[in-house]
Design a protein around this motif. Structure first.
Motif, short mmCIF file in Angstrom:
data_model
loop_
_atom_site.label_atom_id
_atom_site.label_comp_id
_atom_site.label_asym_id
_atom_site.label_seq_id
_atom_site.Cartn_x
_atom_site.Cartn_y
_atom_site.Cartn_z
N ALA A 1 0.83 -1.21 0.00
CA ALA A 1 0.00 0.00 0.00
C ALA A 1 0.87 1.25 0.00
O ALA A 1 0.56 2.24 -0.68
CB ALA A 1 -0.92 0.00 1.22
N SER A 2 1.96 1.21 0.75
CA SER A 2 2.87 2.35 0.80
C SER A 2 3.49 2.62 -0.56
O SER A 2 3.63 3.77 -0.99
CB SER A 2 3.96 2.08 1.84
OG SER A 2 4.89 3.15 1.88
N GLN A 3 3.88 1.56 -1.26
CA GLN A 3 4.45 1.71 -2.59
C GLN A 3 3.44 2.34 -3.55
O GLN A 3 3.79 3.24 -4.34
CB GLN A 3 4.90 0.36 -3.14
CG GLN A 3 5.49 0.44 -4.56
CD GLN A 3 5.75 -0.93 -5.15
OE1 GLN A 3 5.82 -1.93 -4.44
NE2 GLN A 3 5.90 -0.99 -6.46
N LEU A 4 2.20 1.90 -3.49
CA LEU A 4 1.18 2.42 -4.39
C LEU A 4 0.79 3.86 -4.05
O LEU A 4 0.47 4.66 -4.93
CB LEU A 4 -0.07 1.53 -4.34
CG LEU A 4 0.10 0.09 -4.82
CD1 LEU A 4 -1.19 -0.70 -4.58
CD2 LEU A 4 0.47 0.06 -6.30
N LYS A 5 0.85 4.19 -2.77
CA LYS A 5 0.41 5.51 -2.32
C LYS A 5 1.24 6.62 -2.93
O LYS A 5 0.75 7.73 -3.18
CB LYS A 5 0.48 5.59 -0.79
CG LYS A 5 -0.30 6.75 -0.20
CD LYS A 5 -0.44 6.59 1.30
CE LYS A 5 -1.38 7.65 1.88
NZ LYS A 5 -1.60 7.44 3.33
N HIS A 6 2.49 6.34 -3.23
CA HIS A 6 3.38 7.36 -3.79
C HIS A 6 3.12 7.63 -5.27
O HIS A 6 3.74 8.51 -5.87
CB HIS A 6 4.85 6.94 -3.61
CG HIS A 6 5.31 7.00 -2.18
ND1 HIS A 6 5.30 5.91 -1.34
CD2 HIS A 6 5.78 8.04 -1.45
CE1 HIS A 6 5.75 6.26 -0.15
NE2 HIS A 6 6.05 7.55 -0.18
N GLN A 7 2.19 6.87 -5.88
CA GLN A 7 1.99 6.99 -7.33
C GLN A 7 0.74 7.79 -7.70
O GLN A 7 0.37 7.86 -8.88
CB GLN A 7 1.93 5.60 -7.96
CG GLN A 7 3.21 4.80 -7.69
CD GLN A 7 3.46 3.73 -8.72
OE1 GLN A 7 3.25 3.95 -9.92
NE2 GLN A 7 3.90 2.57 -8.28
N ASN A 8 0.08 8.41 -6.70
CA ASN A 8 -1.01 9.34 -6.97
C ASN A 8 -2.12 8.73 -7.81
O ASN A 8 -2.54 9.28 -8.84
CB ASN A 8 -0.47 10.61 -7.66
CG ASN A 8 -1.52 11.70 -7.77
OD1 ASN A 8 -2.38 11.83 -6.89
ND2 ASN A 8 -1.47 12.48 -8.84
N THR B 1 -9.14 -8.37 0.43
CA THR B 1 -7.82 -7.79 0.68
C THR B 1 -7.45 -6.75 -0.37
O THR B 1 -6.83 -5.73 -0.05
CB THR B 1 -6.75 -8.90 0.72
OG1 THR B 1 -7.14 -9.90 1.66
CG2 THR B 1 -5.40 -8.34 1.13
N ASP B 2 -7.82 -6.99 -1.63
CA ASP B 2 -7.52 -6.02 -2.69
C ASP B 2 -8.25 -4.70 -2.44
O ASP B 2 -7.71 -3.62 -2.70
CB ASP B 2 -7.92 -6.57 -4.06
CG ASP B 2 -6.97 -7.65 -4.56
OD1 ASP B 2 -5.92 -7.86 -3.93
OD2 ASP B 2 -7.30 -8.30 -5.58
N ALA B 3 -9.47 -4.78 -1.93
CA ALA B 3 -10.24 -3.56 -1.62
C ALA B 3 -9.58 -2.81 -0.47
O ALA B 3 -9.47 -1.57 -0.49
CB ALA B 3 -11.68 -3.93 -1.27
N VAL B 4 -9.13 -3.55 0.54
CA VAL B 4 -8.43 -2.92 1.67
C VAL B 4 -7.14 -2.28 1.19
O VAL B 4 -6.78 -1.17 1.60
CB VAL B 4 -8.15 -3.97 2.77
CG1 VAL B 4 -7.29 -3.37 3.88
CG2 VAL B 4 -9.45 -4.52 3.35
N LEU C 1 -5.98 1.56 1.70
CA LEU C 1 -4.74 1.88 2.42
C LEU C 1 -3.79 2.70 1.56
O LEU C 1 -2.98 3.48 2.07
CB LEU C 1 -4.04 0.59 2.87
CG LEU C 1 -4.71 -0.19 4.01
CD1 LEU C 1 -3.96 -1.50 4.25
CD2 LEU C 1 -4.73 0.65 5.30
N ALA C 2 -3.91 2.52 0.24
CA ALA C 2 -3.07 3.28 -0.69
C ALA C 2 -3.60 4.69 -0.92
O ALA C 2 -3.04 5.46 -1.71
CB ALA C 2 -2.98 2.55 -2.03
N PHE D 1 -15.56 -0.86 1.60
CA PHE D 1 -14.28 -0.35 1.09
C PHE D 1 -14.39 0.16 -0.35
O PHE D 1 -13.39 0.63 -0.91
CB PHE D 1 -13.21 -1.45 1.17
CG PHE D 1 -12.95 -1.93 2.57
CD1 PHE D 1 -12.07 -1.25 3.40
CD2 PHE D 1 -13.59 -3.06 3.06
CE1 PHE D 1 -11.84 -1.69 4.69
CE2 PHE D 1 -13.36 -3.51 4.34
CZ PHE D 1 -12.47 -2.81 5.16
N LEU D 2 -15.56 0.06 -0.94
CA LEU D 2 -15.76 0.46 -2.33
C LEU D 2 -16.53 1.77 -2.41
O LEU D 2 -17.55 1.93 -1.76
CB LEU D 2 -16.53 -0.62 -3.10
CG LEU D 2 -15.96 -2.04 -3.08
CD1 LEU D 2 -16.92 -3.01 -3.78
CD2 LEU D 2 -14.58 -2.09 -3.75
#
Length: 338
Positions: free
Chosen positions: A85-92, A104-107, A111-112, A128-129
């Protein structure tokens, strides 16, 4: 309350699609990804895929996708849920489309920090959707993937295209004067989809009677011993096969299938690859992991041989598809190429 329509030109940021874990299912998301690219022509469309599937998308460059390895499923450089999630969060990412039914994919998407999350309301993930839709289990997989994108954006599309892969030149030594046919009959690991050896050898013997035929056996690492046994049995009956099982990367599998005149395959990844490469295919359909009507490739170059078994043993059902019928179906497809 219904879902608010997403207006694509008002979203500022990249788009993330989280893909299924199997080869055929991942290929079947390509039409939906094409719709996303039409909706967001100037934005990055990224696909989060299992590490073993990344090579498939090297043969789908025409879709303009960026591939991110889902290292939650990588042994060498494993990332946990929070690390991914942290890696994805940096990609806007402004939007996530969940093509799997995983909670888990929705979570992960939430988290991202992704505000707009589209998915089917299943497996307790509705909270989560941002855009939750009811899944019709009768819909073909390609249709349900495309419908997810289309419905969330106000249904701007009326049709979708079939999946396409672009094979690169094969490294196999092939003669243009020969007819090159690949067989994927599965190993015992395929369970109810496995076409047993005592029938597979009959298929090989029938096909070997075709003039100038060149036969290749396909399989992954887990199927090497089964394919070696089949190749040895064939040799004892005077038929030489080229056994490629366990010797190819996924990209090479696409390239080699793309170089064939035809493919004979059980209901599995190689069948979907053949269809996406526009290679003629005979599909042997036993008791699958999904009903055939939901996964059948959308192509005119395929003959599906479905079982009509009355057996109560699921392992026996595929045996209702006879070697003779497989041979005749293949002969029919090859005759159209001449």
């Amino acid at each position: 309350m219904g879902n608010k329509v997403i207006v694509s030109n008002r979203l500022d940021g990249a788009v993330l699609a989280i893909l299924p874990k199997f080869i055929g299912d991942a290929i079947n998301t390509l039409p939906a990804l094409a719709l996303l690219k039409q909706l967001y022509p100037t934005q990055r469309i990224c696909v989060l895929v299992r590490p073993h599937l990344t090579e498939i998308f090297s043969r789908a460059s025409q879709y303009g996708l960026e591939v991110i390895s889902d290292d939650r499923h990588c042994r060498k450089k494993h990332r946990g849920l929070y690390g991914m999630a942290s890696q994805l969060k940096h990609q806007n990412f402004a939007l996530a489309v969940l093509f799997r039914g995983s909670l888990t994919d929705a979570v992960l998407a939430r988290l991202a920090g992704i505000r707009n999350v589209i998915g089917y309301a299943q497996n307790a993930r509705r909270p989560f959707l941002s855009h939750a839709f009811k899944l019709n289990q009768c819909h073909h997989y390609i249709y349900r993937y495309c419908k997810l994108v289309n419905d969330a954006h106000g249904r701007p599309f009326t049709h979708f295209s079939s999946p396409k892969l672009t094979a690169q030149p094969s490294t196999l030594t092939l003669s243009e004067t020969q007819c090159n046919v690949a067989l994927y009959l599965g190993g015992k690991v395929k369970g109810t989809r496995y076409y047993p050896e005592h029938l597979a050898i009959q298929v090989v013997q029938h096909i070997s009677t075709i003039k100038n035929i060149n036969i290749f056996l396909l399989g992954d690492n887990s199927e090497q011993s089964d394919m070696a046994s089949l190749a040895s049995l064939a040799l004892s009956k005077g038929v030489t096969l080229h056994n490629l099982a366990g010797s190819m990367s996924l990209a090479e599998l696409v390239d080699n299938i793309g170089a064939m005149d035809a493919v004979v395959s059980i209901d599995s990844g190689p069948m979907h690859i053949a269809a996406a490469c526009e290679v003629s295919c005979v599909a042997i359909v036993g008791h699958g992991t999904s009903p055939w009507s939901l996964v059948a490739p959308k192509t005119d170059n395929l003959i599906a041989l479905t079982h009509q078994s009355t057996s109560l043993n699921e392992l026996d059902m595929i045996q209702d598809v006879s070697p003779e019928n497989i041979y005749h179906a293949l002969s029919s497809l090859l005759s159209k190429r001449r």
